[in-house]
Design a protein around this motif. Sequence first.
Motif, PDB file in Angstrom:
ATOM      1  N   GLU A  88       0.939  -1.042   0.137  1.00 52.87           N
ATOM      2  CA  GLU A  88       0.063  -0.077  -0.083  1.00 52.87           C
ATOM      3  C   GLU A  88       0.766   1.375   0.114  1.00 52.87           C
ATOM      4  N   THR A  89       1.881   1.349   0.729  1.00 53.86           N
ATOM      5  CA  THR A  89       2.815   2.425   0.940  1.00 53.86           C
ATOM      6  C   THR A  89       3.296   2.556  -0.571  1.00 53.86           C
ATOM      7  N   ALA A  90       3.791   1.555  -1.327  1.00 60.58           N
ATOM      8  CA  ALA A  90       4.374   1.755  -2.631  1.00 60.58           C
ATOM      9  C   ALA A  90       3.359   2.509  -3.631  1.00 60.58           C
ATOM     10  N   ARG A  91       1.959   1.831  -3.415  1.00 62.60           N
ATOM     11  CA  ARG A  91       0.878   2.415  -4.240  1.00 62.60           C
ATOM     12  C   ARG A  91       0.781   3.970  -4.226  1.00 62.60           C
ATOM     13  N   LYS A  92       1.035   4.294  -2.873  1.00 60.69           N
ATOM     14  CA  LYS A  92       0.858   5.758  -2.601  1.00 60.69           C
ATOM     15  C   LYS A  92       1.963   6.577  -3.060  1.00 60.69           C
ATOM     16  N   ALA A  93       3.139   5.973  -2.940  1.00 64.39           N
ATOM     17  CA  ALA A  93       4.398   6.673  -3.476  1.00 64.39           C
ATOM     18  C   ALA A  93       4.415   7.020  -4.864  1.00 64.39           C
ATOM     19  N   VAL A  94       3.605   5.930  -5.713  1.00 64.97           N
ATOM     20  CA  VAL A  94       3.431   6.063  -7.057  1.00 64.97           C
ATOM     21  C   VAL A  94       2.218   7.056  -7.423  1.00 64.97           C
TER      22      VAL A  94
END
Length: 499
Positions: A88-94
Motif C-alpha cells: 500500500e505504501t508503494a502504491r501511495k508513493a506512485v
Amino acid sequence: MTHAVDPGFAALPLHDLADAALAEARAAGAGHADFRVARTRGQRLRLSDARLQSFSDTDDAGLAVRVVVDGTWGFAGTVDLTPAAARETARKAVELARVAAAMNTERIELAPEPAHGDVTWVSAYDVDPFTVPAKDKIDLLAQWSAGLLGRSVVSHVNAGLHQVKECTFYSDGATSATQQRVRLFPQLTAVAVTAAGFDDLSTLAPPAGRGWEYLTGTGWDFPGELAELPDLLAERVHAPSVTAGDYDLVIDATNLWLTIHESVGHATELDRALGYEAAYAGTSFATPDKLGSLRYGSELMQVTADRTVAHGLATVGWDDEGVAAQSWDLIVDGVFTGYQLDRRTARLGGFGRSTGCAFACSPGHMPLARMPNVSLRPAPDGPDVAGLIAGVEDGIYVVGDRSWSIDMQRYNFQFTGQRFHRIRHGRLAGQLKDVAYQATTTDFWNSLAALGGPRTHVLAGEFNCGKGQPGQLAPVSHGTPAACFAGVRVLNTAREGQD
C-alpha cells in the motif's frame, strides 16, 4: 569487537517487505523504486548536582518507499511493518508522483551505482550502551558530578548522556544492505556562581561512534579532564576581557572542528552550490565554476570527505541509496577539488557516480545529500600543541566550541569558544574572556600557517546537523589537528554593539 545486527531488527521480514513493496511499485509504473526500513532507539539521561532530573527512552520504527515515475519523485512511509502495508505504501508513493508530475519542472534522473548484493555492516564499538543498566550510567555521572561539586569554585554541575542505536535496511533489488550504528555523547558542565555573575565550562569530549567503553577508558580520558576542569574554571572567573585586534591564533581541534563543519563541510555540498537548499539551509560561495581553481586555503590545507573512518558519526557501509561508502578529496593543497554528492546531484553535476552521501533521519523522510565525515589532515611530522604555541609571539590559544554565526553562502563567519589563553613570546600567559574570531572563509583558510601533527588530532563532531524541508537531523564527525592561523581578526564580544 565485531557485533551482529540487533536480533529484534534482524528478525523482521525485511526481504519479504522489500519484495512486496518493490514489486508493487514497478507494477504501478515506477521506473525506479527503493525501499527502507529503519529502527532507531534513543536514550537520554540528565542529572543536576548529581541527582537524576530526567530519563527518557525512545524506539521508533517504520518503512518507506521512494519512486521515480516519468521523471518525478514519489515518496510514502508507514509505521506498519507488514507486506500488505509495504504494498500500500508503494502504491501511495506512485500516486503521489503522478500528482506531483503536474508541478514538476525538472526531470529526476539518478547516477548509476553497481549492484552490491546482500550485504551487512555494523559500526565499530565494544559494548552496546543499551545493554548497560541505567543505574550504572546514572551512578557514573553522579560520581563524576560529585567530584566536581567537591571543589569550592564549582557551584553547580549539569551532566547528561545521549545514546543512539540505529538499525536500517535498504533494498532496490540490486543491493540489499542491513546496517547498525551506535553512537553516544556524554557531557558535564561545571558552573561557578559569583558576585559578578556566573561562568561555566564543559567537558571537551566529543560525541563518538563508540559504545559504553568510551566512558570507561577507551577513546577519552574523562578522569583526567574532570580533574583539570575546576582549576580552569577558577582561572576563567577572574580572566580579563580581550582587547580587540588582529592576533595569531592557535586553534585546538576541539574548536576547529566546528569551523570546518560550517565553512568547509556545508560549503562543499553540491545541492547547496546548485541552489536546491536556498529556501532554507542556504547556498554556497563554492560554486561549480570554481571547482579545480578556487584557492580555498593555504597549501597546507588538505581536506578529505570520508564515510569509512572508524568511530565516525557519519560512517556507514552503504548510504540510503545503496551507494558504497567512500573516501575522497574536497581540498588538495588548498585548492577546491571535490563535492559531496548523492545520486541525483551526481547526475545533475555531470559526475559519474554518487559519493554516497544520501541519508534520511527516519522512514518519514526522503533521503537528502548529507555531510560525510569532513576532516582536515594533520601534518605527518607536525608539532604538538606546545610546539605550535612556541612559534607564536603574540596570540591566543582557542579551546572548545561554543557559539557561532555564518552567512547563507558559508562565507562570512564568527566563532567563539570555551577557553581562550593569551600567548606571549611562545608561552601561555593566562586566560582571556569575551573572544570571538571573525573572517571570510577563504581569508581564514589562506591564513593557515602551521598544522599540528597526529598527536593533536581529534575526531570531534555533532549529533544534530540540521538541513532540509521538512527539517532533518544527521550525525557527523570532523577530524582535525590543532592549527595556527596568522593575523586573524578578534572581536571583544562584551563590547560589540556598545562602541
